[in-house]
Design a protein around this motif. Structure first.
Motif, PDB file in Angstrom:
ATOM      1  N   ARG A  94       2.485  -8.705  -1.228  1.00 30.30           N
ATOM      2  CA  ARG A  94       2.563  -7.631  -2.217  1.00 30.30           C
ATOM      3  C   ARG A  94       1.486  -6.591  -1.971  1.00 30.30           C
ATOM      4  NH1 ARG A  94       5.830  -9.353  -6.511  1.00 30.30           N
ATOM      5  NH2 ARG A  94       6.486 -11.509  -6.177  1.00 30.30           N
ATOM      6  N   TYR A 114       4.107  -5.064  -6.036  1.00 34.62           N
ATOM      7  CA  TYR A 114       5.457  -5.188  -5.502  1.00 34.62           C
ATOM      8  C   TYR A 114       5.464  -5.751  -4.099  1.00 34.62           C
ATOM      9  CZ  TYR A 114       7.579  -2.999  -9.488  1.00 34.62           C
ATOM     10  OH  TYR A 114       8.019  -2.769 -10.763  1.00 34.62           O
ATOM     11  N   LYS A 115       6.502  -6.517  -3.818  1.00 36.62           N
ATOM     12  CA  LYS A 115       6.700  -7.015  -2.459  1.00 36.62           C
ATOM     13  C   LYS A 115       6.897  -5.819  -1.534  1.00 36.62           C
ATOM     14  CE  LYS A 115       8.597 -11.606  -3.328  1.00 36.62           C
ATOM     15  NZ  LYS A 115       8.026 -12.371  -2.194  1.00 36.62           N
ATOM     16  N   GLY A 130      11.330  -9.381  -6.471  1.00 35.53           N
ATOM     17  CA  GLY A 130      11.493  -8.495  -5.327  1.00 35.53           C
ATOM     18  C   GLY A 130      12.943  -8.126  -5.069  1.00 35.53           C
TER      19      GLY A 130
END
Lengths: 424, 410
Positions: A236, A241-242, A304
């Motif tokens: 991340r 966020y991925k 994700g």
């Protein structure tokens, strides 16, 4: 690192899961960014597969017949990136620098000192600064790039210039700061131990001065990988966020989008490195509702998964609409604008790291993404970033403040040095 | 970087040698060594020795022969695959007769030629598995060297000593004038004279510090001449209090008035620089002292001038900066004739980097300001500091290697 810490990590054949490593580091009490580790370890350790385990005794060869290590290499945990300005006009100085760097990198990647740490003669200064003594190789890779100014008449190298190497064009939303942009040479040192990576950069910077060929320009310390390599669980970025779910992993894509396979033969398996220092407006991002964050990215934060799917690797359905006829994935969302489906099929390899520079002059956390990409045509990066810079919903929360471009020559073979062919 | 003068124990040996109460050490006599010529006479066929560096056993240095007849000998060094080896030397009695540096796999072979008399020498490859190997030259031993590098270097140390004496003499004169201004209570004249009195100590400081007055413990700053003359506020020892140039600087530029305390500080400074003058008359230097002194002056630049700490109230840091560089360049200049015989490439590199630093300093000249340089205000520091420090960094690394060279010269 304490004796206990380094000793256990050096134990031959003893593999450590990330959790094991991090707990080890926490007990050693001196590894940077323990806070991140301590907070993340339990949950992440459960999610990461065995293939993500760290073995600090691993080493990655520098010499080879193909590309330099540190590009398709599965991403290590830490990265120190530095660029240099040339300080010489002599071709031979540049030649000696690249040869001495090559020899030193070969030493460093197997976990050896680059020379005497405590010289026999008491009047001598040490060749190696010593802080990586007793540390394992930690999968160190050092990837060297050559900037546009290397290929000049000054060095008699104008004719050797890789066909597509040039300064990047100015792009929408660019807010470049000269002091953290550009450079004539670059070093990307990545390792699973940050001290190993820093030691490498520090000693290579010293060789630059000893040869009189170059001096430091700017540097970024990347403390966590923000893109996945083949077989790695997607990590991340600092937005939570991925990042890198759709990154290049397959050899066919590397051949099509990353490696040079035409032009002068010595450049084959070379590539172009584009680096951007992307500052994040952390405090504003943290008070943005997650529903809005999801809209901006086009993905769910935890899983994700694209907003049109349930699992991370579900293919985004960019045309899908909801009951009211609105696109489920916003047309200006980050993943849509960056997708190969909307960019003539173009992909680039991303190999970025999270960074922090402390707290800035306005009292905000100074952090973001050290974006590093590899592609066989810099125009591919420009096409993507032109679109993102103009329309990305994320632009409210980020700023591109540093930029540089380099040609990364292929690896030297044993007995040779980086880009040797261009001098002969 | 050595941050604090008070903690400069690194130079302890030198300090001990220079201690006022102690007998001054003699410059050690160089062991008689073989005559070495940098180049073979033209027309003579030199014996050939090939030295090959490989990665075997973690770094191996091999010779195709370890015995040749006396006369001109050419050593050709090729680094085939030794990533850990960057240097080869031919030595005799721990003195370097010839060497090659910056060796790395892939670079063209390099060579050096020496004329050697009979005897046993060593090939030294720092870091190699066979680090030290004997190399035998058969035939008659060469006559003992009459002059050689050692004599040239010794001559340089005498010249440098004279330079230091001259610098300190000039300081005493300038400090006397400053004291006259202060005794007269003339603030404006004192503020103009202060920067004019500063550069002398900065030119020689690394070679004259370490004096401890008789009757004082080595750790007592009240007996440390360097402390008493040049201590900055940032490194004060509360037990010893503040003395010297920078305490006066504070009164003149921060306090803006000459008080009785200022006058006492000034009188004390004059006494102390006069004491230094008498001490300096008896100094003797070894060649490596000059090299270490030059390197230490550059450390001074990087630690205290770049940061603006040295002249925190007057902002005359660039005067001190230029003086440190000038002092370092003088020390090197006195070694240069010897260094040219030892390592021409390194000598050229150091000279080039000195020129670059001096050319850069020139861009900050302003003759309308006392001392001749623009004031190093926080704004100037922030905008110019990185440029200045990098120019000095490029000089520091090659200069740091001089001490080893001159200490091991024949």
């Amino acid at each position: 690192m304490s004796k206990n810490g380094s000793g256990s990590q050096n134990a031959p054949g003893r593999e450590m899961s990330r959790r094991g490593l991090l707990l080890g580091a926490a007990s050693a009490g001196s590894m940077a960014f323990d806070w991140r580790a301590a907070a993340a370890a339990p949950a992440v350790a459960n999610l990461e597969g065995e293939e993500d385990a760290i073995d600090l005794t691993q080493s990655i060869p520098f010499y080879g017949t193909g590309e330099q290590a540190g590009i398709s290499t599965p991403m290590q945990r830490h990265c120190v990136y530095m660029t240099f300005d040339l300080t010489t006009t002599l071709r031979s100085n540049l030649q000696v620098l690249l040869a001495r760097w090559s020899a030193a990198i070969a030493q460093l990647t197997v976990g050896e000192a680059i020379g005497q740490i405590e010289p026999t003669r008491e009047t001598a200064v040490g060749s190696d600064t010593g802080e990586a003594l007793d540390l394992a190789p930690a999968s160190l890779t050092v990837t060297v790039g050559l900037g546009p100014n290397v290929f000049s008449d000054t060095f008699g190298l104008a004719e050797q210039c890789p066909p597509l190497l040039r300064e990047l064009v100015s792009l929408p939303s660019d807010r470049m700061v000269a002091d953290i942009s550009g450079g004539d040479l670059s070093i990307q040192a990545c390792a699973d131990d940050p001290q190993v990576a820093y030691h490498a950069v520090r000693n290579l910077a010293r060789i630059a001065k000893i040869t009189g060929a170059a001096i430091t320009r700017w540097t970024v310390l990347g403390f966590g990988r923000a893109s996945a390599g083949k077989g790695q669980v997607t990590p991340r970025n600092l937005m939570g966020y991925k990042d890198g779910t759709r990154n290049i992993t397959e050899p066919e894509d590397f051949d099509q989008f990353v490696w040079l396979n035409s032009g002068p033969e010595w450049q084959h398996k070379g590539t172009y490195q584009v680096v951007r220092k992307i500052q994040m407006n952390i405090e504003n991002w943290d008070v943005d509702p997650v529903s809005d964050q999801n809209r901006i990215f086009g993905r769910h934060k935890v899983s994700g998964a694209p907003l049109t799917g349930a699992e991370e690797f579900d293919t985004p359905e960019f045309d899908q609409t909801d009951e009211s006829g609105q696109a489920v994935i916003d047309p200006a969302s980050h993943i849509r604008l960056a997708s190969f489906e909307h960019n003539e099929g173009v992909k680039i390899l991303r190999r970025g790291y999270n960074y922090t520079d402390g707290i800035n002059q306005y009292g905000f956390l100074d952090a973001g993404l050290l974006f590093i990409s590899y592609q066989n045509d810099p125009a591919n990066f420009e096409m993507l970033q032109r679109k993102l810079g103009a329309s990305d919903l994320l632009n409210e929360y980020i700023a591109h403040i540093g930029s540089a471009i380099f040609f990364v020559p292929p690896a030297p073979q044993e007995g040779g040095y980086l880009a040797q062919a261009m001098f002969e | 970087m050595l941050q604090s003068k008070a903690s400069r124990r690194y130079y302890g040996q030198m300090g001990a040698k220079l201690a006022v109460a102690a007998a001054l050490a003699q410059v050690p006599l160089r062991a008689g060594a073989m005559q070495a010529d940098a180049t073979a006479e033209s027309g003579t066929t030199a014996a050939q020795v090939a030295i090959t560096l490989t990665s075997d056993n973690g770094g191996t240095c091999s010779l195709d022969t370890n015995s040749v007849p006396a006369g001109p000998i050419t050593f050709t060094v090729t680094n085939v695959s030794a990533t850990s080896l960057t240097e080869v030397e031919l030595i005799s009695n721990n003195r370097i007769l010839g060497e090659k540096e910056n060796l790395a796999p892939g670079l063209p072979a390099v060579s050096f030629t020496l004329t050697l008399g009979g005897g046993t020498y060593q090939i030294y490859c720092p870091g190699a598995s066979d680090e030290m190997q004997d190399f035998v030259v058969t035939g008659e031993a060469a006559p003992k060297a009459e002059g050689g590098v050692t004599a040239v270097l010794e001559e340089g140390t005498v010249g440098y000593k004279n330079y230091v004496v001259g610098v300190i003499d000039a300081m005493v004169t300038a400090v006397s004038t400053l004291n006259d201004n202060i005794v007269a209570g003339d603030l404006e004249a004192a503020k103009i004279q202060y920067p004019l009195a500063r550069p002398f100590y900065e030119r020689a400081e690394s070679s004259v510090e370490g004096f401890v007055m008789e009757g004082f413990d080595a750790t007592d700053n009240l007996g440390n001449l360097d402390y008493l003359i040049d201590m900055r506020e940032s490194n004060l020892d509360p037990d010893a209090g503040w003395h010297g140039f920078h305490a006066i600087e504070r009164d003149l530029f921060e306090g803006g008035e000459i008080t009785d305390d200022t006058k006492a500080l000034s009188a004390e400074l004059l006494v102390n620089v006069q004491l230094l003058q008498t001490v300096v008359a008896d100094i003797e230097f070894a060649p490596e002292d000059l090299a270490n002194g030059a390197a230490a002056l550059l450390e001074e630049v990087q630690a205290n001038k770049i940061t603006g700490e040295e002249e925190a109230y007057s902002h005359y840091d660039l005067i001190d900066f230029a003086a440190n560089v000038e002092g370092a360049q003088q020390a090197f200049a006195f070694l240069e004739p010897g260094m040219e015989m030892i390592d021409q490439a390194l000598t050229d590199q150091v000279n080039t980097e000195f020129e670059n630093v001096l050319a850069l300093l020139k861009t900050y000249r302003d003759d309308s300001i006392p001392g001749g340089y623009i004031l190093y205000t926080p704004e100037v520091r922030d905008s110019e500091g990185p440029t200045l420090s990098k120019a000095v960094q490029l000089l520091q690394e090659p200069l740091a290697r001089i001490a080893e060279k001159v200490a091991t010269a024949v």
